[in-house]
Design a protein around this motif. Structure first.
Motif, PDB file in Angstrom:
ATOM      1  N   GLN A  11      -1.827 -15.624   6.852  1.00 56.23           N
ATOM      2  CA  GLN A  11      -0.812 -14.827   6.162  1.00 56.23           C
ATOM      3  C   GLN A  11      -1.031 -13.330   6.377  1.00 56.23           C
ATOM      4  O   GLN A  11      -0.088 -12.592   6.630  1.00 56.23           O
ATOM      5  N   LYS A  14       0.118 -11.724   9.604  1.00 53.60           N
ATOM      6  CA  LYS A  14       1.559 -11.489   9.731  1.00 53.60           C
ATOM      7  C   LYS A  14       1.977 -10.140   9.137  1.00 53.60           C
ATOM      8  O   LYS A  14       3.121  -9.732   9.292  1.00 53.60           O
ATOM      9  N   LEU A  15       1.062  -9.483   8.439  1.00 49.81           N
ATOM     10  CA  LEU A  15       1.364  -8.207   7.777  1.00 49.81           C
ATOM     11  C   LEU A  15       0.711  -7.072   8.561  1.00 49.81           C
ATOM     12  O   LEU A  15      -0.516  -6.972   8.611  1.00 49.81           O
ATOM     13  N   PHE A  81       1.362 -11.219  -1.045  1.00 47.65           N
ATOM     14  CA  PHE A  81       1.866 -11.068   0.318  1.00 47.65           C
ATOM     15  C   PHE A  81       3.300 -10.538   0.325  1.00 47.65           C
ATOM     16  O   PHE A  81       3.654  -9.703   1.149  1.00 47.65           O
ATOM     17  N   ARG A  82       4.115 -10.975  -0.624  1.00 48.68           N
ATOM     18  CA  ARG A  82       5.474 -10.424  -0.744  1.00 48.68           C
ATOM     19  C   ARG A  82       5.411  -8.947  -1.115  1.00 48.68           C
ATOM     20  O   ARG A  82       6.150  -8.125  -0.577  1.00 48.68           O
ATOM     21  N   HIS A  85       4.339  -6.856   1.841  1.00 47.22           N
ATOM     22  CA  HIS A  85       5.479  -6.723   2.757  1.00 47.22           C
ATOM     23  C   HIS A  85       6.407  -5.602   2.283  1.00 47.22           C
ATOM     24  O   HIS A  85       6.867  -4.780   3.086  1.00 47.22           O
ATOM     25  N   GLU A  86       6.676  -5.545   0.999  1.00 43.39           N
ATOM     26  CA  GLU A  86       7.544  -4.485   0.461  1.00 43.39           C
ATOM     27  C   GLU A  86       6.890  -3.110   0.589  1.00 43.39           C
ATOM     28  O   GLU A  86       7.564  -2.119   0.858  1.00 43.39           O
ATOM     29  N   ASN A  88       4.936  -2.254   3.027  1.00 40.17           N
ATOM     30  CA  ASN A  88       5.121  -1.912   4.444  1.00 40.17           C
ATOM     31  C   ASN A  88       6.541  -1.416   4.708  1.00 40.17           C
ATOM     32  O   ASN A  88       6.738  -0.468   5.469  1.00 40.17           O
ATOM     33  N   GLU A  89       7.524  -2.044   4.100  1.00 45.01           N
ATOM     34  CA  GLU A  89       8.912  -1.590   4.267  1.00 45.01           C
ATOM     35  C   GLU A  89       9.089  -0.179   3.700  1.00 45.01           C
ATOM     36  O   GLU A  89       9.762   0.652   4.308  1.00 45.01           O
TER      37      GLU A  89
END
Length: 95
Positions: A11, A14-15, A81-82, A85-86, A88-89
């Motif tokens: 996981q 993927k980041l 992980f969510r 991801h945010e 990173n955005e």
């Protein structure tokens, strides 16, 4: 959902930029201006409030380091992980 050690490695791979450390995930974000880093931290704070889960934040001039530990004692889960991801955005929008 909690992950096995192998699933955690998969996981985090993927980041972009994130690394696993014992009981947490860590990412160092680099900015070309101090105030862009501060704007990013403001975004991180808003995201963290929405998740009701807050990272450890270190600001060192143009560098921001986020350490995201498990919200639950059973270890890192899909939530972290969510959230990463945010983050990173938000970084992509801020820099």
């Amino acid at each position: 959902m909690h992950f096995t050690e192998e699933e955690l490695r998969e996981q985090v791979s993927k980041l972009e930029g994130w690394k696993l450390e014992p009981n947490m995930m860590v990412r160092k974000y680099m900015f070309n201006e101090y105030m862009k880093g501060i704007a990013f931290v403001d975004e991180v704070a808003a995201i963290s409030e929405a998740f009701d889960h807050h990272p450890h934040i270190t600001i060192d001039y143009k560098t921001v380091i986020l350490r995201l530990s498990a919200k639950e004692e059973s270890g890192l889960a899909a939530l972290e992980f969510r959230q990463a991801h945010e983050f990173n955005e938000a970084f992509d929008k801020t820099r």
